[in-house]
Scaffold this motif. Structure first.
Motif, PDB file in Angstrom:
ATOM      1  N   LEU A  56      51.290  33.344 -28.368  1.00  0.00           N
ATOM      2  CA  LEU A  56      51.531  32.031 -27.754  1.00  0.00           C
ATOM      3  C   LEU A  56      52.756  32.041 -26.846  1.00  0.00           C
ATOM      4  O   LEU A  56      53.099  31.024 -26.251  1.00  0.00           O
ATOM      5  CB  LEU A  56      51.729  30.976 -28.859  1.00  0.00           C
ATOM      6  CG  LEU A  56      50.505  30.695 -29.725  1.00  0.00           C
ATOM      7  CD1 LEU A  56      50.880  29.789 -30.888  1.00  0.00           C
ATOM      8  CD2 LEU A  56      49.385  30.068 -28.901  1.00  0.00           C
ATOM      9  N   GLU A  57      53.399  33.179 -26.732  1.00  0.00           N
ATOM     10  CA  GLU A  57      54.694  33.256 -26.030  1.00  0.00           C
ATOM     11  C   GLU A  57      54.656  32.624 -24.640  1.00  0.00           C
ATOM     12  O   GLU A  57      55.593  31.947 -24.241  1.00  0.00           O
ATOM     13  CB  GLU A  57      55.174  34.702 -25.933  1.00  0.00           C
ATOM     14  CG  GLU A  57      56.555  34.803 -25.332  1.00  0.00           C
ATOM     15  CD  GLU A  57      57.091  36.227 -25.342  1.00  0.00           C
ATOM     16  OE1 GLU A  57      56.378  37.147 -25.774  1.00  0.00           O
ATOM     17  OE2 GLU A  57      58.244  36.391 -24.906  1.00  0.00           O
ATOM     18  N   ASN A  58      53.572  32.848 -23.899  1.00  0.00           N
ATOM     19  CA  ASN A  58      53.508  32.320 -22.534  1.00  0.00           C
ATOM     20  C   ASN A  58      52.580  31.119 -22.402  1.00  0.00           C
ATOM     21  O   ASN A  58      52.134  30.789 -21.293  1.00  0.00           O
ATOM     22  CB  ASN A  58      53.097  33.432 -21.564  1.00  0.00           C
ATOM     23  CG  ASN A  58      54.150  34.523 -21.527  1.00  0.00           C
ATOM     24  OD1 ASN A  58      55.350  34.234 -21.424  1.00  0.00           O
ATOM     25  ND2 ASN A  58      53.723  35.767 -21.658  1.00  0.00           N
ATOM     26  N   GLY A  59      52.307  30.465 -23.519  1.00  0.00           N
ATOM     27  CA  GLY A  59      51.421  29.299 -23.473  1.00  0.00           C
ATOM     28  C   GLY A  59      52.068  28.126 -22.747  1.00  0.00           C
ATOM     29  O   GLY A  59      53.257  27.865 -22.917  1.00  0.00           O
ATOM     30  N   ASP A  60      51.267  27.424 -21.943  1.00  0.00           N
ATOM     31  CA  ASP A  60      51.767  26.219 -21.262  1.00  0.00           C
ATOM     32  C   ASP A  60      51.980  25.107 -22.277  1.00  0.00           C
ATOM     33  O   ASP A  60      51.265  25.019 -23.287  1.00  0.00           O
ATOM     34  CB  ASP A  60      50.744  25.740 -20.226  1.00  0.00           C
ATOM     35  CG  ASP A  60      50.630  26.683 -19.045  1.00  0.00           C
ATOM     36  OD1 ASP A  60      51.623  27.402 -18.769  1.00  0.00           O
ATOM     37  OD2 ASP A  60      49.562  26.706 -18.407  1.00  0.00           O
ATOM     38  N   ILE A  61      52.927  24.236 -21.967  1.00  0.00           N
ATOM     39  CA  ILE A  61      53.156  23.051 -22.792  1.00  0.00           C
ATOM     40  C   ILE A  61      52.585  21.860 -22.029  1.00  0.00           C
ATOM     41  O   ILE A  61      52.974  21.609 -20.887  1.00  0.00           O
ATOM     42  CB  ILE A  61      54.671  22.813 -23.044  1.00  0.00           C
ATOM     43  CG1 ILE A  61      55.361  24.072 -23.591  1.00  0.00           C
ATOM     44  CG2 ILE A  61      54.880  21.602 -23.959  1.00  0.00           C
ATOM     45  CD1 ILE A  61      54.987  24.459 -24.981  1.00  0.00           C
ATOM     46  N   ILE A  70      50.952  23.240 -27.259  1.00  0.00           N
ATOM     47  CA  ILE A  70      51.015  24.528 -26.577  1.00  0.00           C
ATOM     48  C   ILE A  70      49.566  24.973 -26.390  1.00  0.00           C
ATOM     49  O   ILE A  70      48.734  24.791 -27.294  1.00  0.00           O
ATOM     50  CB  ILE A  70      51.861  25.567 -27.357  1.00  0.00           C
ATOM     51  CG1 ILE A  70      52.029  26.837 -26.517  1.00  0.00           C
ATOM     52  CG2 ILE A  70      51.290  25.868 -28.749  1.00  0.00           C
ATOM     53  CD1 ILE A  70      53.184  27.715 -26.959  1.00  0.00           C
ATOM     54  N   VAL A  71      49.284  25.488 -25.200  1.00  0.00           N
ATOM     55  CA  VAL A  71      47.922  25.934 -24.890  1.00  0.00           C
ATOM     56  C   VAL A  71      47.917  27.452 -24.957  1.00  0.00           C
ATOM     57  O   VAL A  71      48.640  28.129 -24.219  1.00  0.00           O
ATOM     58  CB  VAL A  71      47.496  25.457 -23.483  1.00  0.00           C
ATOM     59  CG1 VAL A  71      46.069  25.903 -23.186  1.00  0.00           C
ATOM     60  CG2 VAL A  71      47.628  23.942 -23.373  1.00  0.00           C
ATOM     61  N   LYS A  76      42.628  29.220 -24.499  1.00  0.00           N
ATOM     62  CA  LYS A  76      42.977  27.817 -24.173  1.00  0.00           C
ATOM     63  C   LYS A  76      42.893  26.856 -25.351  1.00  0.00           C
ATOM     64  O   LYS A  76      42.742  25.641 -25.145  1.00  0.00           O
ATOM     65  CB  LYS A  76      42.117  27.287 -23.001  1.00  0.00           C
ATOM     66  CG  LYS A  76      42.143  28.174 -21.770  1.00  0.00           C
ATOM     67  CD  LYS A  76      43.510  28.291 -21.174  1.00  0.00           C
ATOM     68  CE  LYS A  76      43.537  29.181 -19.941  1.00  0.00           C
ATOM     69  NZ  LYS A  76      44.849  29.743 -19.669  1.00  0.00           N
ATOM     70  N   TYR A  77      42.953  27.332 -26.562  1.00  0.00           N
ATOM     71  CA  TYR A  77      43.024  26.412 -27.701  1.00  0.00           C
ATOM     72  C   TYR A  77      44.328  25.625 -27.604  1.00  0.00           C
ATOM     73  O   TYR A  77      45.360  26.160 -27.178  1.00  0.00           O
ATOM     74  CB  TYR A  77      42.986  27.175 -29.016  1.00  0.00           C
ATOM     75  CG  TYR A  77      41.593  27.539 -29.489  1.00  0.00           C
ATOM     76  CD1 TYR A  77      40.573  27.834 -28.599  1.00  0.00           C
ATOM     77  CD2 TYR A  77      41.315  27.597 -30.855  1.00  0.00           C
ATOM     78  CE1 TYR A  77      39.308  28.179 -29.050  1.00  0.00           C
ATOM     79  CE2 TYR A  77      40.054  27.937 -31.311  1.00  0.00           C
ATOM     80  CZ  TYR A  77      39.055  28.229 -30.406  1.00  0.00           C
ATOM     81  OH  TYR A  77      37.798  28.572 -30.854  1.00  0.00           O
ATOM     82  N   GLU A  85      48.563  21.232 -35.400  1.00  0.00           N
ATOM     83  CA  GLU A  85      47.172  20.798 -35.522  1.00  0.00           C
ATOM     84  C   GLU A  85      46.360  21.395 -34.367  1.00  0.00           C
ATOM     85  O   GLU A  85      46.829  21.419 -33.227  1.00  0.00           O
ATOM     86  CB  GLU A  85      47.248  19.270 -35.364  1.00  0.00           C
ATOM     87  CG  GLU A  85      46.115  18.458 -35.777  1.00  0.00           C
ATOM     88  CD  GLU A  85      46.408  16.970 -35.426  1.00  0.00           C
ATOM     89  OE1 GLU A  85      47.504  16.614 -34.910  1.00  0.00           O
ATOM     90  OE2 GLU A  85      45.493  16.192 -35.665  1.00  0.00           O
ATOM     91  N   GLY A  86      45.158  21.849 -34.662  1.00  0.00           N
ATOM     92  CA  GLY A  86      44.253  22.288 -33.601  1.00  0.00           C
ATOM     93  C   GLY A  86      43.490  21.070 -33.105  1.00  0.00           C
ATOM     94  O   GLY A  86      42.871  20.369 -33.912  1.00  0.00           O
ATOM     95  N   ILE A  87      43.531  20.800 -31.807  1.00  0.00           N
ATOM     96  CA  ILE A  87      42.780  19.649 -31.295  1.00  0.00           C
ATOM     97  C   ILE A  87      41.835  20.110 -30.183  1.00  0.00           C
ATOM     98  O   ILE A  87      42.079  21.116 -29.525  1.00  0.00           O
ATOM     99  CB  ILE A  87      43.703  18.501 -30.804  1.00  0.00           C
ATOM    100  CG1 ILE A  87      44.576  18.919 -29.623  1.00  0.00           C
ATOM    101  CG2 ILE A  87      44.560  17.961 -31.933  1.00  0.00           C
ATOM    102  CD1 ILE A  87      45.276  17.742 -28.944  1.00  0.00           C
ATOM    103  N   TYR A  88      40.763  19.361 -30.010  1.00  0.00           N
ATOM    104  CA  TYR A  88      39.797  19.699 -28.974  1.00  0.00           C
ATOM    105  C   TYR A  88      39.095  18.427 -28.506  1.00  0.00           C
ATOM    106  O   TYR A  88      39.041  17.435 -29.229  1.00  0.00           O
ATOM    107  CB  TYR A  88      38.758  20.713 -29.488  1.00  0.00           C
ATOM    108  CG  TYR A  88      37.876  20.184 -30.587  1.00  0.00           C
ATOM    109  CD1 TYR A  88      38.348  20.119 -31.893  1.00  0.00           C
ATOM    110  CD2 TYR A  88      36.587  19.738 -30.326  1.00  0.00           C
ATOM    111  CE1 TYR A  88      37.545  19.612 -32.922  1.00  0.00           C
ATOM    112  CE2 TYR A  88      35.777  19.248 -31.333  1.00  0.00           C
ATOM    113  CZ  TYR A  88      36.267  19.185 -32.630  1.00  0.00           C
ATOM    114  OH  TYR A  88      35.481  18.684 -33.636  1.00  0.00           O
TER     115      TYR A  88
END
Ligand code: FES
Length: 149
Positions: A56-61, A70-71, A76-77, A85-88
């Motif tokens: 997740l180090e470079n995940g967008d916020i 964090i994406v 792209k989860y 929480e995992g949201i979709y």
């Protein structure tokens, strides 16, 4: 901070340096941890995404459904920074007028507490009981599998 809290806290780095770099990863007491500084707040979480272990180090916020997330760069989860929480977003075909809306999968990513003491940033590892899916990517079994690839 009292002695008990100090014993359970792990030094991550200097506050000013983390603010500059925005992110830092550390191996802390057997876990790979990611600490993020975003708009004045520090967040700490397991480094490897609960879905398939991507970093997740470079995940967008980004904000989704009024929740800061964090994406994961891999697939792209979206993971909330508040709870892990995992949201979709999906549509329910049984609705009269199917309209996309956000759903929660529950807590999937282990989040940790962050504390600042005199300009130093510490992480206090989560003691939330039970299995959280990101725990798998912190196991020796996973590390062995990964190193044999
Ligand atoms: Fe993170 Fe798949 S590994 S979305």
């Amino acid at each position: 901070m009292d002695d008990i809290e100090l014993a359970e806290s792990y030094f991550i780095g200097k506050k000013e340096e983390i603010i500059k770099t925005k992110r830092i990863t550390k191996f802390v007491h057997g876990r790979d941890i990611l600490v993020i500084h975003h708009k004045g707040t520090f967040y700490a979480m397991d480094l490897h995404c609960y879905h398939a272990g991507g970093s997740l180090e470079n995940g967008d916020i980004e904000e989704f459904d009024n929740k800061l997330c964090i994406v994961c760069p891999s697939h792209k989860y979206k993971i909330t920074l508040g709870e892990g929480e995992g949201i979709y977003k999906a549509t329910n075909p049984r609705d009269d007028v199917p309209t996309p809306r956000w759903y929660s999968k529950g807590i999937k990513q282990r989040m940790h507490a962050v504390k600042e003491v005199d300009g130093d940033i510490f992480v206090i590892l989560s003691s939330m009981p039970g299995w959280i899916e990101s725990d798998y990517y912190q196991t020796e079994k996973y590390r062995k599998e990964r190193s044999s690839c």
